[in-house]
Design an enzyme around this catalytic site. Structure first.
Site: not given
Length: 505
Positions: A96, A171, A195
């Site tokens: 990420k 996210s 997320s």
């Protein structure tokens, strides 16, 4: 830049901002008293700080073309091989883009950090490489990670591989989309309100938010210290277990990990669930926004565990309904202070601070704040309003109430081994138009977290696994366990996955 003594005029401005009434002589006196501490700052500039290690050679990689990146899941593509052997040998992993990989651009989904290239590897990145994994690239994410949908990313919406008109979730949307598309078998995500679990649920993959403090976040850009989590996402339960086994455990740079208790996560895959007590959380179903068909699918999935030896009963935790309110109190001021006013790192935590990231973000805050997403602007404005006018009251009260929420789940988990509920009460929403009204933009980004965010507050491990589809869009079942009992969740997920494979024959 070398530190300088403040001018009398600068001190006067600071004094006015706090309501201090100081004469010119007062200000000059205080200025003289600052010479010693300023000299300490100068000495700090001369000292060499330790750096997180970078053990493996790499090329910087490249920004993929639209043809190579149809779901906009990738911010940057790389090919960074680690050790010759290990638990992740032959496995490609997406990272990420709020996690530092040395020499590889990092944007955290935001124009405020555009152009930043870290010089360190986050602890979890080093652990992946040490275990033989290959870093396949940086997965795109939401603007500063503050969205549960996938339309706030500065490089464009991240699209759901099951239907490109729909959100991949956020996210960690790029991580989920890359796994769902088959680009990589596993990825790292972050979770402050859901997320990891939201995009995993909406993209039909497996995602585990570990117990708070099990996986270090050293070298990652946080949102709020007390709800920050890093964890594994994968195409199967085994992929999640394999990645968790590598990244979990104490890290001397992250005080949250001091109490971390690891387990044999790979061994849990074959444990079975005979005698497992599964509590169907009453308050996890029937929210005003819930889709009845999603509720039905999840209940049917839970019932199928009985065939593998589990016992099923209903449990009630009324305080679950207050979880989102407690979470809001914590994260609004927490994010404003740590992520935004704290220039991406905050202070007063005895942890490792990536100075280059802090300085890059400070420049972005000073020059590009108007380029931030509407969700980031909302957090900054509301968090600062609560700070200035209510003196941190609601953040403090929410932190105190955290104990009651944690205890409520602990009481329920005294009677059962795991709790079960829908991950998200509905399937992936449509990506809003770029010119949609602000209220639509914000609502679509934050409207899905009723079942996920309470467990960021309580710190319990929570594992989402795919359990069906509605109109082609995945539905997720979430299993929640006691602190540091990830192995029990992995065993249950593996058993459920095996049931699904038998049903496909």
């Amino acid at each position: 830049m070398p530190v300088r003594l403040p001018s009398v005029e600068q001190l006067a401005g600071i004094a006015r901002s706090f309501g201090l009434s100081l004469s010119g002589d007062d200000l000059a006196s205080f200025r003289d008293l600052m010479r010693g501490p300023i000299a300490s700052c100068a000495r700090l500039d001369a000292l060499v700080e330790p750096k997180l290690p970078v053990k493996y050679a790499r090329a910087p990689g490249y920004r993929p073309s639209a043809e190579e990146n149809p779901y906009n899941a990738w911010y940057w593509k790389t090919d960074i091989p680690g050790a010759a052997s290990g638990l992740l040998a032959g496995k490609k992993v997406a990272i990420k883009d709020n996690i530092c990989v040395a020499g590889v651009p990092m944007m955290n989904g935001s124009q405020l950090l555009e152009g930043y290239v870290p010089e360190i590897d986050a602890t979890v990145v080093s652990r992946i490489l040490d275990a033989g994994g290959t870093i396949a690239g940086k997965a795109a994410c939401e603007d500063l990670c503050f969205s549960g949908a996938s339309h706030t990313c500065a490089t464009g919406p991240i699209r759901n591989p099951h239907n490109v008109k729909h959100s991949a979730g956020g996210s960690s949307g790029g991580s989920a989309a890359a796994v769902a598309a088959g680009d990589v078998p596993m990825a790292l995500g972050g979770d402050q309100g859901g997320s990891i679990r939201t995009p995993s649920s909406w993209c039909g993959i497996y995602g585990l938010k570990p117990t708070w403090g099990l996986v270090p976040t050293t070298g990652s850009m946080p949102i709020s210290y007390s709800v920050d989590h890093c964890g594994p996402m994968g195409a199967s339960t085994e992929d999640v277990a394999r990645l968790l086994a590598v990244i979990a455990g104490h890290d001397g740079h992250d005080p949250r990990t001091q109490l971390a208790r690891t387990d044999d996560y790979m061994g849990a895959l074959g444990q079975g669930i005979a005698g497992l007590r599964v509590g169907v959380l009453k308050q996890g179903f029937g929210h005003p926004e819930s889709d009845p068909e999603v509720d039905r699918m999840v209940r049917a999935a839970i019932d199928s565990l009985a065939g593998a030896g589990a016992t099923i009963c209903e449990v009630s935790v009324p305080m679950h309904y207050d979880g989102p309110h407690i979470w809001s109190g914590i994260i609004l001021e927490g994010a404003a202070e740590m992520m935004l006013k704290g220039y991406g790192v905050g202070n007063n935590v005895a942890a490792y601070y990536p100075l280059s990231m802090q300085e890059a973000f400070a420049r972005g805050m000073a020059s590009r704040i108007n380029d931030a997403s509407e969700t980031v602007k909302l957090v900054l404005l509301l968090g600062e309003y609560l700070h200035r006018h209510y003196h941190n009251r609601y953040h403090s009260k929410a932190q105190n109430l955290r104990v009651l929420l944690r205890d409520a789940y602990a009481q329920a988990l005294g009677d059962v081994d795991i709790l079960a509920m829908p991950t998200i009460p509905f399937t992936a929403t449509l990506i809003p138009d770029a010119d949609c009204p602000r209220d639509t933009y914000v609502d679509r980004a934050l409207n899905m977290q009723a079942n996920t965010c309470p467990f960021d507050v309580s710190g319990n491990p929570a594992f989402t696994l795919p359990c069906g589809r509605k109109h082609g869009l995945p539905v997720g079942l979430m299993l929640v366990g006691r602190h540091f009992e990830e192995s029990r969740l992995i065993a249950a997920a593996a058993a459920f996955e095996a049931i699904g494979r038998r049903g496909e024959r």
